[in-house]
Scaffold this motif. Structure first.
Motif, short mmCIF file in Angstrom:
data_model
loop_
_atom_site.label_atom_id
_atom_site.label_comp_id
_atom_site.label_asym_id
_atom_site.label_seq_id
_atom_site.Cartn_x
_atom_site.Cartn_y
_atom_site.Cartn_z
N CYS A 11 -7.50 59.24 7.46
CA CYS A 11 -8.43 58.71 6.46
C CYS A 11 -7.99 58.95 5.02
O CYS A 11 -8.61 58.45 4.09
CB CYS A 11 -9.83 59.28 6.68
N GLY A 12 -6.92 59.75 4.81
CA GLY A 12 -6.42 60.00 3.46
C GLY A 12 -7.13 61.09 2.69
O GLY A 12 -6.78 61.36 1.55
N ALA A 13 -8.13 61.73 3.30
CA ALA A 13 -8.87 62.78 2.62
C ALA A 13 -7.97 63.99 2.39
O ALA A 13 -7.10 64.30 3.20
CB ALA A 13 -10.08 63.19 3.44
N THR A 14 -8.16 64.66 1.25
CA THR A 14 -7.48 65.92 1.00
C THR A 14 -8.53 67.02 1.04
O THR A 14 -9.67 66.82 0.61
CB THR A 14 -6.73 65.94 -0.34
N PHE A 15 -8.16 68.18 1.56
CA PHE A 15 -9.10 69.28 1.68
C PHE A 15 -8.35 70.60 1.64
O PHE A 15 -7.13 70.64 1.79
CB PHE A 15 -9.94 69.15 2.96
N GLU A 16 -9.09 71.68 1.41
CA GLU A 16 -8.51 73.01 1.31
C GLU A 16 -9.06 73.89 2.42
O GLU A 16 -10.21 73.73 2.83
CB GLU A 16 -8.89 73.66 -0.03
N LEU A 17 -8.23 74.81 2.88
CA LEU A 17 -8.66 75.80 3.86
C LEU A 17 -8.20 77.18 3.42
O LEU A 17 -7.07 77.34 2.97
CB LEU A 17 -8.05 75.52 5.24
N ASN A 18 -9.08 78.15 3.51
CA ASN A 18 -8.72 79.55 3.29
C ASN A 18 -8.39 80.14 4.65
O ASN A 18 -9.21 80.07 5.56
CB ASN A 18 -9.88 80.33 2.66
N ARG A 19 -7.20 80.68 4.77
CA ARG A 19 -6.80 81.30 6.04
C ARG A 19 -5.71 82.32 5.78
O ARG A 19 -5.02 82.25 4.76
CB ARG A 19 -6.34 80.25 7.04
N PRO A 20 -5.54 83.27 6.69
CA PRO A 20 -4.49 84.28 6.52
C PRO A 20 -3.10 83.64 6.50
O PRO A 20 -2.89 82.57 7.10
CB PRO A 20 -4.64 85.17 7.75
N MET A 21 -2.16 84.28 5.85
CA MET A 21 -0.79 83.76 5.78
C MET A 21 -0.18 83.60 7.16
O MET A 21 0.62 82.69 7.38
CB MET A 21 0.08 84.67 4.91
N ALA A 22 -0.58 84.45 8.09
CA ALA A 22 -0.05 84.35 9.44
C ALA A 22 -0.45 83.05 10.13
O ALA A 22 0.20 82.61 11.06
CB ALA A 22 -0.54 85.54 10.28
#
Length: 71
Positions: A11-22
């Motif tokens: 769909c072309g949406a951009t989004f952010e996720l917070n997650r551990p580097m692992a």
């Protein structure tokens, strides 16, 4: 915790996720539920006094004109 940017190929949406580097390269599902996403390259901003402090000893560069060897 680091924040990673993703884009959905469906769909072309951009989004952010917070997650551990692992888990930085784990698959992500877009908010619309599409599983076909790609992690985007992001820039790193460095802020704070240490990032803008001058180098010890006056901060001159190397070489003849910048190292203080010519007088």
């Amino acid at each position: 915790m680091p924040r990673y940017d993703f884009r959905c190929r469906s769909c072309g949406a951009t989004f952010e996720l917070n997650r551990p580097m692992a888990r930085a390269n784990d698959p992500a599902t877009c908010p619309e539920g599409h599983p076909d996403t790609v992690k985007l390259l992001s820039t790193v901003a460095v802020t704070g006094a240490a990032a803008s402090a001058p180098a010890p000893g006056g901060g001159g560069g190397g070489g003849c004109c910048g190292g203080g060897c010519c007088g």
